[in-house]
Scaffold this motif. Structure first.
Motif, PDB file in Angstrom:
ATOM      1  N   GLY A  67      18.409   8.225 -16.949  1.00 49.84           N
ATOM      2  CA  GLY A  67      19.088   6.942 -16.713  1.00 49.84           C
ATOM      3  C   GLY A  67      19.032   6.553 -15.247  1.00 49.84           C
ATOM      4  O   GLY A  67      18.771   5.387 -14.910  1.00 49.84           O
ATOM      5  N   ASN A  68      19.244   7.543 -14.357  1.00 48.66           N
ATOM      6  CA  ASN A  68      19.168   7.264 -12.908  1.00 48.66           C
ATOM      7  C   ASN A  68      17.771   6.780 -12.535  1.00 48.66           C
ATOM      8  O   ASN A  68      17.612   5.776 -11.832  1.00 48.66           O
ATOM      9  N   GLN A  69      16.751   7.509 -13.018  1.00 46.42           N
ATOM     10  CA  GLN A  69      15.358   7.132 -12.695  1.00 46.42           C
ATOM     11  C   GLN A  69      15.010   5.753 -13.251  1.00 46.42           C
ATOM     12  O   GLN A  69      14.294   4.982 -12.629  1.00 46.42           O
ATOM     13  N   ALA A  70      15.549   5.473 -14.445  1.00 46.01           N
ATOM     14  CA  ALA A  70      15.274   4.182 -15.086  1.00 46.01           C
ATOM     15  C   ALA A  70      15.721   3.038 -14.181  1.00 46.01           C
ATOM     16  O   ALA A  70      14.970   2.081 -13.925  1.00 46.01           O
ATOM     17  N   ILE A  71      16.952   3.159 -13.661  1.00 43.60           N
ATOM     18  CA  ILE A  71      17.491   2.091 -12.815  1.00 43.60           C
ATOM     19  C   ILE A  71      16.701   1.999 -11.510  1.00 43.60           C
ATOM     20  O   ILE A  71      16.309   0.906 -11.096  1.00 43.60           O
ATOM     21  N   GLN A  72      16.406   3.155 -10.916  1.00 40.68           N
ATOM     22  CA  GLN A  72      15.632   3.154  -9.659  1.00 40.68           C
ATOM     23  C   GLN A  72      14.278   2.480  -9.849  1.00 40.68           C
ATOM     24  O   GLN A  72      13.842   1.687  -9.035  1.00 40.68           O
ATOM     25  N   GLN A  73      13.626   2.811 -10.972  1.00 41.39           N
ATOM     26  CA  GLN A  73      12.288   2.244 -11.190  1.00 41.39           C
ATOM     27  C   GLN A  73      12.357   0.723 -11.368  1.00 41.39           C
ATOM     28  O   GLN A  73      11.523  -0.011 -10.849  1.00 41.39           O
ATOM     29  N   PHE A  74      13.384   0.255 -12.075  1.00 42.49           N
ATOM     30  CA  PHE A  74      13.479  -1.190 -12.299  1.00 42.49           C
ATOM     31  C   PHE A  74      13.862  -1.934 -11.029  1.00 42.49           C
ATOM     32  O   PHE A  74      13.420  -3.065 -10.815  1.00 42.49           O
ATOM     33  N   VAL A  75      14.674  -1.294 -10.166  1.00 43.32           N
ATOM     34  CA  VAL A  75      14.972  -1.903  -8.860  1.00 43.32           C
ATOM     35  C   VAL A  75      13.651  -2.059  -8.102  1.00 43.32           C
ATOM     36  O   VAL A  75      13.361  -3.122  -7.543  1.00 43.32           O
ATOM     37  N   ALA A  76      12.833  -0.999  -8.120  1.00 43.38           N
ATOM     38  CA  ALA A  76      11.550  -1.030  -7.398  1.00 43.38           C
ATOM     39  C   ALA A  76      10.618  -2.114  -7.950  1.00 43.38           C
ATOM     40  O   ALA A  76       9.761  -2.626  -7.227  1.00 43.38           O
ATOM     41  N   GLU A  77      10.789  -2.453  -9.231  1.00 47.46           N
ATOM     42  CA  GLU A  77       9.940  -3.500  -9.847  1.00 47.46           C
ATOM     43  C   GLU A  77      10.491  -4.900  -9.572  1.00 47.46           C
ATOM     44  O   GLU A  77       9.963  -5.889 -10.072  1.00 47.46           O
ATOM     45  N   GLY A  78      11.606  -4.979  -8.830  1.00 46.10           N
ATOM     46  CA  GLY A  78      12.171  -6.295  -8.496  1.00 46.10           C
ATOM     47  C   GLY A  78      13.031  -6.884  -9.601  1.00 46.10           C
ATOM     48  O   GLY A  78      13.295  -8.092  -9.615  1.00 46.10           O
ATOM     49  N   ILE A  79      13.470  -6.034 -10.532  1.00 43.06           N
ATOM     50  CA  ILE A  79      14.301  -6.510 -11.653  1.00 43.06           C
ATOM     51  C   ILE A  79      15.774  -6.390 -11.276  1.00 43.06           C
ATOM     52  O   ILE A  79      16.178  -5.400 -10.657  1.00 43.06           O
ATOM     53  N   GLU A  80      16.573  -7.394 -11.633  1.00 45.22           N
ATOM     54  CA  GLU A  80      18.021  -7.363 -11.391  1.00 45.22           C
ATOM     55  C   GLU A  80      18.640  -6.351 -12.359  1.00 45.22           C
ATOM     56  O   GLU A  80      18.568  -6.531 -13.589  1.00 45.22           O
ATOM     57  N   THR A  81      19.233  -5.257 -11.813  1.00 44.43           N
ATOM     58  CA  THR A  81      19.700  -4.151 -12.669  1.00 44.43           C
ATOM     59  C   THR A  81      21.229  -4.035 -12.715  1.00 44.43           C
ATOM     60  O   THR A  81      21.748  -3.030 -13.186  1.00 44.43           O
ATOM     61  N   ARG A  82      21.919  -5.061 -12.207  1.00 42.24           N
ATOM     62  CA  ARG A  82      23.386  -4.996 -12.143  1.00 42.24           C
ATOM     63  C   ARG A  82      24.005  -4.734 -13.524  1.00 42.24           C
ATOM     64  O   ARG A  82      25.065  -4.147 -13.631  1.00 42.24           O
ATOM     65  N   PHE A  83      23.328  -5.202 -14.564  1.00 43.22           N
ATOM     66  CA  PHE A  83      23.876  -5.015 -15.919  1.00 43.22           C
ATOM     67  C   PHE A  83      23.113  -3.952 -16.721  1.00 43.22           C
ATOM     68  O   PHE A  83      23.151  -3.941 -17.945  1.00 43.22           O
TER      69      PHE A  83
END
Ligand code: ADP
Length: 305
Positions: A67-83
């Motif tokens: 789950g941690n890696q998932a959020i980190q990867q999506f942040v790196a892809e420029g995706i808004e991950t607040r939710f």
């Protein structure tokens, strides 16, 4: 820039490449193992983003390392991950995928944390969701959440693009709230109750579904491309010839690329052509998110005759 909200699953994919997909009771040796991120929601969010869209991803993952890696990867892809929320009740969803030498696959999923994508998270995100240009959803989260979003979206006047996968039947009340329905052949047969093998079935099925509310219905047809129906357009948009390695996530990439294209005001037929190019490229690499193409690659293939 206009925003797209993708509401859906995130899974860890455990992939084994084998000569052929094991039949019931069969053991197939000599497999090659790999691990990647997947889940229809996450694949589609990434496909939207890499195709050039501005994305908010609403999802539930585990309070675990995946789950941690998932959020980190999506942040790196420029995706808004607040939710993208983490729950300690269940692990991040997991899928076991067999891929045969012919590129076809067979998948089993343990939804885990995806089951906790429920109404309260939608309520928390509602300020953002109400201002998006499109909401894109699939069915790897609780169906009650999908229905809740459809009701809310009607109130916000935000069009919903629904990819009803994995397939299940949909009531007329649900179909009435969908703006665009994107189905593969299996989903089209289950939802319409018609056989695709029959002559004229594509036209019949899409017309029947349009009669229930959606403004656009698209049936994806693997290497053949996609059949599209709307008030003004009806017909097959042919696919692209590529060297297929693994068809995992081709449908997800199609949905994501299509949503970004429509959000950027491309005419319907061009948006489907763009999505066909993206879907074709996704089949040229192994895995789900590892095979999601970028805008430049899609445009290069899209512009080819
Ligand atoms: P799903 O993956 O949901 O079963 P499809 O197999 O219909 O969906 O694939 C989705 C889209 O991806 C197709 O409409 C097409 O644009 C593209 N695609 C899929 N398989 C191929 C292929 N073998 N060659 C070229 N394009 C493909």
């Amino acid at each position: 820039m206009k925003k797209i909200a993708v509401i859906g699953s995130f899974n860890r994919d455990m992939i084994i490449q084998v000569s052929h997909i094991p039949a019931r009771g069969e053991t197939v040796g000599n497999g090659r193992f790999s691990e990647a991120f997947g889940g229809k929601g996450a694949n589609q969010a990434l496909a939207c983003a890499r195709a050039g869209g501005s994305i908010i991803f609403v999802s539930s993952v585990g309070l675990d390392s995946v789950g941690n890696q998932a959020i980190q990867q999506f942040v790196a892809e420029g995706i808004e991950t607040r939710f993208m929320r983490q729950t300690d009740i269940e692990n991040t969803g997991t899928a076991f995928i067999f891929v045969g030498d012919d590129g076809e696959n067979s998948i089993a999923v343990a939804p885990g944390a995806n089951e906790y994508l429920q109404d309260p998270l939608i309520d928390e995100a509602s300020g953002e969701l109400a201002t998006t240009a499109f909401i894109l959803m699939q069915l790897e989260i609780p169906f009650s959440t999908v229905e809740y979003v459809l009701d809310k979206a009607q109130h916000w006047q935000v069009p919903v693009i629904l990819n009803p996968a994995p397939a299940r039947s949909l009531s007329d009340a649900v179909l009435a709230k969908v703006h665009t329905l994107i189905l593969n052949e299996t989903e089209a047969e289950i939802i319409s109750g018609e056989k695709l093998s029959e002559k004229k079935a594509l036209q019949t099925i899409t017309r029947q579904l349009i009669g229930k509310g959606p403004q656009i219905v698209i049936i994806t047809l693997g290497s053949q491309g996609a059949y599209v129906a709307s008030e003004n357009f009806n017909g097959l948009i042919p696919g692209y010839k590529v060297e297929t390695v693994d068809t995992t996530a081709a449908g997800d990439v199609f949905c994501g690329a299509f949503t970004t294209a429509i959000c950027h005001d491309l005419p319907l037929a061009d948006a489907v052509k763009f999505a066909n190019a993206a879907g074709a490229l996704a089949t040229t690499k192994l895995g789900a998110q590892s095979s999601v193409p970028y805008k430049k690659e899609i445009e290069a293939l899209w512009k080819k005759k």
